[in-house]
Enzyme design. Structure first.
Site, PDB file in Angstrom:
ATOM      1  N   SER A  22      28.372  24.441  53.074  1.00  0.00           N
ATOM      2  CA  SER A  22      28.750  24.616  52.046  1.00  0.00           C
ATOM      3  C   SER A  22      29.971  23.504  51.506  1.00  0.00           C
ATOM      4  O   SER A  22      30.369  23.988  50.418  1.00  0.00           O
ATOM      5  CB  SER A  22      30.080  25.675  52.709  1.00  0.00           C
ATOM      6  N   ASN A 109      39.177  28.306  60.547  1.00  0.00           N
ATOM      7  CA  ASN A 109      39.510  29.208  60.098  1.00  0.00           C
ATOM      8  C   ASN A 109      41.282  29.532  59.654  1.00  0.00           C
ATOM      9  O   ASN A 109      40.672  30.165  58.440  1.00  0.00           O
ATOM     10  CB  ASN A 109      38.749  30.981  61.232  1.00  0.00           C
ATOM     11  N   THR A 154      38.494  53.968  14.241  1.00  0.00           N
ATOM     12  CA  THR A 154      38.604  55.058  15.483  1.00  0.00           C
ATOM     13  C   THR A 154      37.093  55.165  14.829  1.00  0.00           C
ATOM     14  O   THR A 154      37.027  55.579  13.948  1.00  0.00           O
ATOM     15  CB  THR A 154      39.284  56.411  15.439  1.00  0.00           C
ATOM     16  N   HIS A 155      36.493  55.429  16.417  1.00  0.00           N
ATOM     17  CA  HIS A 155      34.736  55.817  16.085  1.00  0.00           C
ATOM     18  C   HIS A 155      33.842  54.436  15.570  1.00  0.00           C
ATOM     19  O   HIS A 155      32.926  54.734  14.610  1.00  0.00           O
ATOM     20  CB  HIS A 155      34.163  56.786  15.831  1.00  0.00           C
ATOM     21  N   SER A 276      20.579  28.679  12.947  1.00  0.00           N
ATOM     22  CA  SER A 276      19.322  29.613  13.256  1.00  0.00           C
ATOM     23  C   SER A 276      18.003  28.396  13.598  1.00  0.00           C
ATOM     24  O   SER A 276      17.877  27.794  12.380  1.00  0.00           O
ATOM     25  CB  SER A 276      19.009  30.571  13.021  1.00  0.00           C
ATOM     26  N   LYS A 282      21.243  31.300   8.235  1.00  0.00           N
ATOM     27  CA  LYS A 282      21.744  31.402   9.497  1.00  0.00           C
ATOM     28  C   LYS A 282      23.381  30.995   9.447  1.00  0.00           C
ATOM     29  O   LYS A 282      23.372  29.657  10.041  1.00  0.00           O
ATOM     30  CB  LYS A 282      21.143  31.974  10.562  1.00  0.00           C
ATOM     31  N   ASN A 284      25.365  31.890  12.523  1.00  0.00           N
ATOM     32  CA  ASN A 284      25.823  32.421  13.930  1.00  0.00           C
ATOM     33  C   ASN A 284      26.754  33.053  15.194  1.00  0.00           C
ATOM     34  O   ASN A 284      27.146  31.438  15.326  1.00  0.00           O
ATOM     35  CB  ASN A 284      24.638  32.844  14.682  1.00  0.00           C
ATOM     36  N   GLU A 289      28.957  35.822  21.356  1.00  0.00           N
ATOM     37  CA  GLU A 289      27.748  36.283  21.854  1.00  0.00           C
ATOM     38  C   GLU A 289      28.028  35.644  23.551  1.00  0.00           C
ATOM     39  O   GLU A 289      27.887  36.632  24.454  1.00  0.00           O
ATOM     40  CB  GLU A 289      25.995  36.103  21.850  1.00  0.00           C
ATOM     41  N   TYR A 316      36.902  36.724  61.528  1.00  0.00           N
ATOM     42  CA  TYR A 316      36.480  35.756  60.261  1.00  0.00           C
ATOM     43  C   TYR A 316      34.906  35.852  60.908  1.00  0.00           C
ATOM     44  O   TYR A 316      34.899  35.857  62.263  1.00  0.00           O
ATOM     45  CB  TYR A 316      36.549  34.172  60.715  1.00  0.00           C
ATOM     46  N   GLN A 321      32.059  33.212  53.775  1.00  0.00           N
ATOM     47  CA  GLN A 321      31.491  31.960  53.749  1.00  0.00           C
ATOM     48  C   GLN A 321      31.410  31.252  51.799  1.00  0.00           C
ATOM     49  O   GLN A 321      31.430  31.177  51.004  1.00  0.00           O
ATOM     50  CB  GLN A 321      30.981  30.806  54.141  1.00  0.00           C
ATOM     51  N   LYS A 324      33.841  31.402  48.396  1.00  0.00           N
ATOM     52  CA  LYS A 324      34.176  30.321  47.384  1.00  0.00           C
ATOM     53  C   LYS A 324      33.049  30.494  45.890  1.00  0.00           C
ATOM     54  O   LYS A 324      33.821  30.273  45.145  1.00  0.00           O
ATOM     55  CB  LYS A 324      33.843  28.993  48.224  1.00  0.00           C
TER      56      LYS A 324
HETATM   57  N1  ARG Z   1      32.550  26.577  55.549  1.00  0.00           N
HETATM   58  C1  ARG Z   1      33.430  27.597  55.889  1.00  0.00           C
HETATM   59  C2  ARG Z   1      33.577  29.023  55.421  1.00  0.00           C
HETATM   60  O1  ARG Z   1      33.890  28.616  53.831  1.00  0.00           O
HETATM   61  C3  ARG Z   1      35.022  27.249  56.830  1.00  0.00           C
HETATM   62  C4  ARG Z   1      35.395  28.050  57.727  1.00  0.00           C
HETATM   63  C5  ARG Z   1      33.635  27.820  59.101  1.00  0.00           C
HETATM   64  N2  ARG Z   1      34.460  28.890  60.363  1.00  0.00           N
HETATM   65  C6  ARG Z   1      33.491  28.862  61.199  1.00  0.00           C
HETATM   66  N3  ARG Z   1      34.258  29.584  62.314  1.00  0.00           N
HETATM   67  N4  ARG Z   1      32.155  28.623  61.340  1.00  0.00           N
HETATM   68  O2  ARG Z   1      33.808  29.742  55.343  1.00  0.00           O
END
Ligand code: ARG
Length: 457
Positions: A22, A109, A154-155, A276, A282, A284, A289, A316, A321, A324
């Site tokens: 990650s 964790n 309205t509408h 454009s 144009k 825009n 948008e 966990y 993961q 993120k």
């Molecule tokens: N890279 C992991 C995550 O984003 C970190 C935690 C990993 N924990 C594990 N038991 N493999 O969640």
């Protein structure tokens, strides 16, 4: 060699390593990872779990790593599993056995749960400030337009007269609520998971109050299983961000309409519009948008988080993961949108004449015409009917209520006298709407003052 090499007889497959890793997206939490590790090492030293001397070396080493990352001297290793492993491995590379003591009584964790809270806490503060700035820009624009009459809809049908300031202040209310939601989210997530361990706490006599305090949290999380597996704060934040995007998207939709030749209520500054490749005429409103389009993305991020969590047993699981990329994308998207939308609003030109002309055309004073009769003693339903009949007559004759001769009015009822024209003039209609929260310049001035007060708080 992986950190867990003791248990394994083979190196990890390269594809699996890349799949599992990650670091490509969690490296952005390096500062918070180091911040968390410094607090952890401080506590380990003070509690006598590692020696004070080792704790000091670790803290110094972490500081150096932070400096080297920021100066560009140290680059992230793309084959590292994640930012947590990377920092620890780097510390060990530099300080040998001392570095190896950092992870005592801690798990990735609780580390990842901590880092993400610390990271998002900072992001929330930044977004809050950006939304506040947007509100200030809108309030300033409103202050200049308390007398700028425009049709309220309205509408999407012309309904009653309002002012541009009144319309803008409606959005300010939405964004002020968004700020409140950001604050709520920040408050609820400000508890510390560190010390939860992998899931079941630790046998060491750690001081969770100390680390929570060092890191600016209100308290440690009360349950270690929850500590490592709670991602409510990501979902709550994604929800808050989705609502911000929904507000921006509605506003964008209106800006798009207002920029069209059919409305021409506003004109965007050239720096905030696009042309454009084929149609030379144009101009825009691409920004708006894109904001409308990117709203879908943030809703998608919220959905990713909700769906990712829904079947996970405690505690966990690696599925987490995935949290993120989703929450980072939502955060990045909102920041990008607010950052672009704010100066676009700050620089646009208001076409007051067109707003007024549109307000004059749509019989938006028909309610006021009825109210005129009510104020002379007629029951509202009867007055409503007469006003409607007059509107129909105007439409058939190509007139407006302002240009319909008084004789026509008086054919309906002799309660009508010359002063009806004054009563249904757009200025009277707007100024008369002085009820709390209404569009009259005085009522909007109150809204502006209240908003300013809230934005300063
Ligand atoms: N890279 C992991 C995550 O984003 C970190 C935690 C990993 N924990 C594990 N038991 N493999 O969640």
């Amino acid at each position: 060699m992986a950190l867990w090499a003791g248990r394994f007889s083979k190196e990890i497959d390269e594809t699996v390593n890349a799949f599992n890793s990650s670091i490509a997206f969690d490296a952005r939490m390096y500062k918070h990872d180091i911040q968390g590790s410094i607090a952890h090492a401080t506590m380990l030293g003070k509690c006598g779990i590692i020696s004070l001397e080792d704790s000091q070396i670790i803290i110094k080493g972490l500081g150096e790593i932070l400096e080297d990352i920021e100066s560009g001297k140290l680059e992230f290793d793309p084959t590292a599993e994640d930012i947590h492993m990377f920092v620890e491995a780097e510390l060990t590379k530099r300080y040998g056995d001392v570095g190896k003591r950092l992870h005592t009584s801690r798990s990735r964790n609780d580390q990842v749960a901590l880092d993400l809270r610390l990271y998002l806490r900072d992001e929330i503060a930044e977004i809050r400030e950006m939304v506040r700035k947007l509100c200030k820009v809108l309030v300033e624009l409103a202050e200049k337009n308390t007398e700028t009459v425009m049709p309220g809809y309205t509408h999407l049908q012309r309904a009653q007269p309002i002012t541009f300031a009144h319309h803008l202040m409606a959005y300010v209310q939405m964004f002020i609520r968004d700020i409140g939601r950001l604050d709520d989210t920040a408050k609820r997530m400000n508890v510390c998971p560190l010390g939860s361990g992998a899931l079941a706490g630790t046998t060491y006599h750690i001081d969770r109050e100390m680390t929570a305090e060092l890191l600016g949290f209100d308290s440690p999380m009360p349950n270690s299983l929850d500590g490592v597996s709670d991602r409510d704060y990501c979902i709550e934040l994604a929800n808050t961000l989705s609502i911000i995007m929904m507000h921006l998207s509605r506003f964008s939709e209106e800006v798009i309409l207002w920029c069209s030749w059919e409305f021409k209520f506003i004109e965007l500054d050239d720096a905030y519009a696009t042309g454009s490749s084929i149609m030379p005429q144009k101009k825009n409103p691409d920004i708006t948008e894109l904001i409308r389009g990117k709203t879908a993305r943030v809703y998608g991020d919220l959905n990713t988080l909700l769906t990712m969590m829904k079947g996970l047993p405690l505690a966990y699981n690696k599925d987490m993961q995935e949290d993120k990329e989703a929450i980072f994308d939502a955060v990045d998207t909102v920041k990008l949108c607010v950052k672009t939308f704010t100066p676009m609003m700050e620089t646009l030109t208001v076409n007051k004449e067109n707003m007024r002309a549109a307000a004059a055309k749509g019989f938006i004073n028909a309610t006021d015409c009825a109210d005129y009769l009510v104020k002379k003693g007629m029951p509202f339903r009867d007055a409503y009917k007469i006003s409607g009949t007059l509107v129909a007559e105007c439409i058939s004759k190509g007139l407006t209520l302002e240009t319909l001769p008084i004789e026509e009015y008086r054919k309906m009822t002799d309660l009508f006298t010359e002063d009806v024209y004054e009563a249904i003039s757009l200025e009277t209609c707007v100024k008369g709407r002085l009820s709390q929260g209404g569009p009259s310049p005085d009522a909007v001035a109150v809204q502006i003052a209240l908003a300013k007060e809230k934005l300063e708080a």
